[in-house]
Design a protein around this motif. Structure first.
Motif, short mmCIF file in Angstrom:
data_model
loop_
_atom_site.label_atom_id
_atom_site.label_comp_id
_atom_site.label_asym_id
_atom_site.label_seq_id
_atom_site.Cartn_x
_atom_site.Cartn_y
_atom_site.Cartn_z
N THR A 235 0.64 -1.12 -0.33
CA THR A 235 0.13 -0.09 -0.06
C THR A 235 1.05 1.32 0.00
N LYS A 236 0.38 2.46 -0.51
CA LYS A 236 1.08 3.47 -0.65
C LYS A 236 1.17 4.28 0.77
N PRO A 237 2.48 4.32 1.27
CA PRO A 237 2.65 5.10 2.50
C PRO A 237 2.50 6.54 2.27
N ASN A 238 2.36 7.50 3.37
CA ASN A 238 1.89 8.68 3.42
C ASN A 238 3.48 9.53 3.14
N CYS A 239 3.64 10.41 2.13
CA CYS A 239 4.88 11.08 1.92
C CYS A 239 5.66 11.58 2.99
N LEU A 240 4.79 12.00 4.15
CA LEU A 240 5.65 12.68 5.12
C LEU A 240 6.18 11.36 6.03
N TRP A 241 5.70 10.33 6.12
CA TRP A 241 6.30 9.01 6.59
C TRP A 241 7.58 8.85 5.95
N LEU A 242 7.73 8.80 4.33
CA LEU A 242 8.72 8.44 3.62
C LEU A 242 9.90 9.46 3.83
N LEU A 243 9.40 10.86 4.03
CA LEU A 243 10.39 12.00 4.16
C LEU A 243 11.02 11.63 5.76
N ASP A 244 10.43 11.34 6.83
CA ASP A 244 10.81 11.06 8.15
C ASP A 244 11.78 9.83 8.01
N SER A 245 11.64 8.78 7.04
CA SER A 245 12.34 7.63 6.94
C SER A 245 13.81 8.25 6.41
N CYS A 246 13.69 8.97 5.44
CA CYS A 246 14.91 9.53 4.56
C CYS A 246 15.61 10.46 5.56
N LEU A 247 14.94 11.21 6.32
CA LEU A 247 15.97 12.12 7.35
C LEU A 247 16.60 11.39 8.42
N GLU A 248 16.06 10.22 8.57
CA GLU A 248 16.89 9.54 9.63
C GLU A 248 18.04 8.70 9.16
N MET A 293 13.46 7.16 -0.36
CA MET A 293 12.70 8.02 -1.23
C MET A 293 13.09 7.70 -2.85
N THR A 294 13.21 6.60 -2.86
CA THR A 294 13.49 6.05 -4.36
C THR A 294 12.39 6.57 -5.45
N PRO A 295 12.63 7.20 -6.36
CA PRO A 295 11.44 7.66 -7.35
C PRO A 295 11.80 6.71 -8.56
N ASN A 296 10.55 6.59 -9.25
CA ASN A 296 10.70 6.01 -10.58
C ASN A 296 9.50 6.51 -11.54
N TYR A 297 9.43 5.86 -12.80
CA TYR A 297 8.43 6.29 -13.59
C TYR A 297 7.22 5.56 -13.01
N LEU A 307 7.41 9.71 -6.63
CA LEU A 307 7.68 8.82 -5.42
C LEU A 307 6.29 7.96 -5.25
N TRP A 308 6.43 6.67 -4.67
CA TRP A 308 5.45 5.78 -4.35
C TRP A 308 4.83 6.20 -2.92
N CYS A 309 4.12 7.25 -3.14
CA CYS A 309 3.45 7.62 -1.68
C CYS A 309 2.23 8.52 -2.12
N THR A 310 1.52 8.80 -1.07
CA THR A 310 0.31 9.33 -1.17
C THR A 310 -0.11 10.72 -0.25
N CYS A 311 -0.97 11.60 -0.27
CA CYS A 311 -0.89 12.65 0.66
C CYS A 311 -2.13 12.62 1.30
N GLU A 312 -3.17 11.61 1.19
CA GLU A 312 -4.16 11.32 1.57
C GLU A 312 -3.77 11.16 3.17
N ASN A 313 -5.02 11.56 4.07
CA ASN A 313 -4.83 11.80 5.68
C ASN A 313 -3.52 12.37 6.17
N SER A 314 -3.34 13.69 5.49
CA SER A 314 -2.04 14.35 5.86
C SER A 314 -2.57 15.35 6.99
N GLY A 315 -3.66 15.57 7.26
CA GLY A 315 -4.18 16.42 8.12
C GLY A 315 -3.89 17.89 7.89
N ASN A 316 -3.32 18.82 8.63
CA ASN A 316 -2.91 20.02 8.53
C ASN A 316 -1.52 20.20 7.86
#
Length: 379
Positions: A235-248, A293-297, A307-316
Motif C-alpha cells: 500500500t502507498k505510505p504517506n509521503c511525510l512518513w517517507l520523508l521521515d524515513s529519509c531524514l533518519e 525516497m526512491t523515485p521511478n516512472y 515517489l510511491w506515496c500518497t498525501c491522503e490523510n495528511s491533516g494540517n
C-alpha cells in the motif's frame, strides 16, 4: 607515550590528511580533534545531532548550547567542508557534515545546501561506451532497433563492471520481488546504489533514460530498478512518513539535499533549473535511487516520475506533503533534464556506429549473445 611514538602517530595522521581533498569533512574532523577547544565543541554538536536523528526533544538550554556550538565552529575548516561522490568512507563523511550543520534539519525546507562537492569540480570518468557499442553485431541491433533500452542493456553487458553490478542488484531485487515478506528492500537498495555510484554515467543514463516510442520499451525502462522490490509497497505510505524515513538516514538525507539543490526549479532560467545544469540534476536524481525516497516512472506510457506515496490523510500538513510529492511530479527542471537526456543528439561517432550497424546487416550473422545478456534482458 614516547616522543618517537607520538611523532610517528602525528606523521601518520598527517599522511592520511594529505591523501584527502583539502575540504574533505573527514580531514577537517581529524584536524578538529587534534585541537582541544575544537574537539570539545565538536563533541557537543555530536550529541545535538544524535538527539535530532532520534527525534529526542531538546529543552531550551540544550538548543541554545547546540546553536552556540555550531556558531563557535563557524570559522573552522569544518564549516565549509564537503564530501565527494564515490569516496571511501562516504557515510562517515556525511555524518560529519550533518553534525556540523544539524540546525539545517530542523525542518524540511531547511536542507539548504548539498553536502557533496559540486560535480563540475569532480573528475569525470573516461568511458569506452561508444567502443563497446560498436562491438554489437548488426543482427543484434536490428532486433533492438525499436527498443533503445535493450540496446543500452546489451552495451552494458559488454562492460565487466556494468554487467557485474547490474547482475548483482537484479539478483537481489528479483528474489521475492512483489512479496514484502521475502524481498530484502534494504539489500536491494544497496545494490542499486552500488550500480548507480560505481558504473559510469555513460552507461547508467542510457539505461535509465532511454527514449521510448511504445509501451513495451516503456515497461522495460520502468522496470530498470526492479520496482516491485525497490519502489513499491503493498500500500502507498504517506509521503511525510517517507520523508521521515529519509531524514533518519545520512545517505538519503544527503541525496535529498543534493536533489533539492540541483533540481530546484527557476522560472527565470532558460533551462528551468536554478543551478543551470541538467546534468547535475540527473546525477542528483539518480542519487535518490536506492534510498527510502526512491523515485521511478509512474507508467509504461510516459516519462513522468514520482515517489510511491500518497498525501491522503495528511491533516494540517497536507500542503507540506504535496510539496514533497511535487518535487518529482511538478518540477520543470527535472522534467526538462530528463527530456533533454532522452532526446540527446547523437555524436558523430555514434552516427558512424549506427551506419556501421545497418551496413553490416547484409553480411554479419547473428553473434551468440551470452546467457547472462539473455537473462538480464528479461529484467
Amino acid at each position: 607515550m614516547g616522543f618517537a611514538l607520538l611523532l610517528g602517530l602525528l606523521l601518520s595522521r598527517a599522511g592520511d590528511l594529505l591523501a584527502l581533498p583539502r575540504n574533505d569533512c573527514i580531514a577537517a574532523e581529524q584536524l578538529c580533534l587534534l585541537d582541544s577547544t575544537c574537539n570539545g565543541t565538536y563533541r557537543i554538536l555530536e550529541n545535538c545531532a544524535l538527539a535530532k536523528t532520534r527525534f529526542l526533544p531538546l529543552d531550551h538550554d540544550s538548543r541554545v548550547q547546540c546553536l552556540n556550538a555550531e556558531l563557535d565552529l563557524g570559522n573552522s575548516s569544518l564549516q565549509h567542508c564537503k564530501c565527494h561522490r564515490r569516496m571511501k568512507r562516504e557515510e562517515h563523511c556525511l555524518r560529519v557534515f550533518w553534525t556540523i550543520h544539524s540546525s539545517m534539519t530542523d525542518g524540511y525546507f531547511n536542507l539548504e545546501t548539498s553536502p557533496y562537492e559540486n560535480s563540475a569540480n569532480e573528475d569525470h570518468w573516461k568511458t569506452d561506451y561508444n567502443k563497446l557499442a560498436a562491438l554489437l553485431s548488426g543482427s543484434q541491433l536490428a532486433r533492438d532497433a525499436t527498443n533503445p533500452c535493450v540496446k543500452a542493456t546489451h552495451v552494458c553487458n559488454l562492460s565487466k563492471k556494468c554487467v557485474r553490478l547490474r547482475t548483482e542488484y537484479a539478483s537481489i531485487c528479483t528474489k521475492g520481488a512483489g512479496s514484502e515478506d521475502v524481498c530484502d528492500r534494504r539489500k536491494c537498495h544497496r545494490g542499486l546504489r552500488n550500480f548507480f555510484e560505481k558504473v559510469p554515467e555513460d552507461f547508467t543514463k542510457r539505461i535509465l533514460f532511454c527514449p521510448c516510442q511504445d509501451e513495451l520499451c516503456g515497461e522495460r525502462r520502468r522496470k530498470t530498478i526492479v520496482p516491485n522490490c525497490s519502489f513499491q509497497y503493498s500500500t502507498k505510505p504517506n509521503c511525510l512518513w517517507l520523508l521521515d524515513s529519509c531524514l533518519e538516514d545520512h545517505i538519503c538525507k544527503s541525496r535529498l539535499a543534493d536533489f533539492q539543490q540541483n533540481c530546484q526549479p527557476a522560472d527565470t532560467s532558460p533551462d528551468s533549473c536554478s543551478q543551470h545544469s541538467h546534468a547535475a540534476c540527473l546525477q542528483a536524481y539518480m542519487g535518490m535511487i536506492g534510498t527510502p525516497m526512491t523515485p521511478n516512472y509512474v507508467s509504461n506510457s510516459s516519462a513522468v516520475v514520482s515517489l510511491w506515496c500518497t498525501c491522503e490523510n495528511s491533516g494540517n500538513e497536507k500542503e507540506k506533503c504535496d510539496q514533497i510529492l511535487g518535487m518529482f511530479e511538478n518540477s520543470k527542471c527535472l522534467e526538462n533534464a530528463i527530456w533533454s537526456q532522452m532526446h540527446l543528439k547523437q555524436t558523430a561517432l555514434e552516427r558512424q556506429e549506427d551506419f556501421f550497424y545497418s551496413s553490416s546487416l547484409s553480411f554479419q550473422g547473428d553473434s551468440a549473445s551470452t546467457s547472462l545478456a539473455s537473462e538480464m534482458s528479461q529484467t
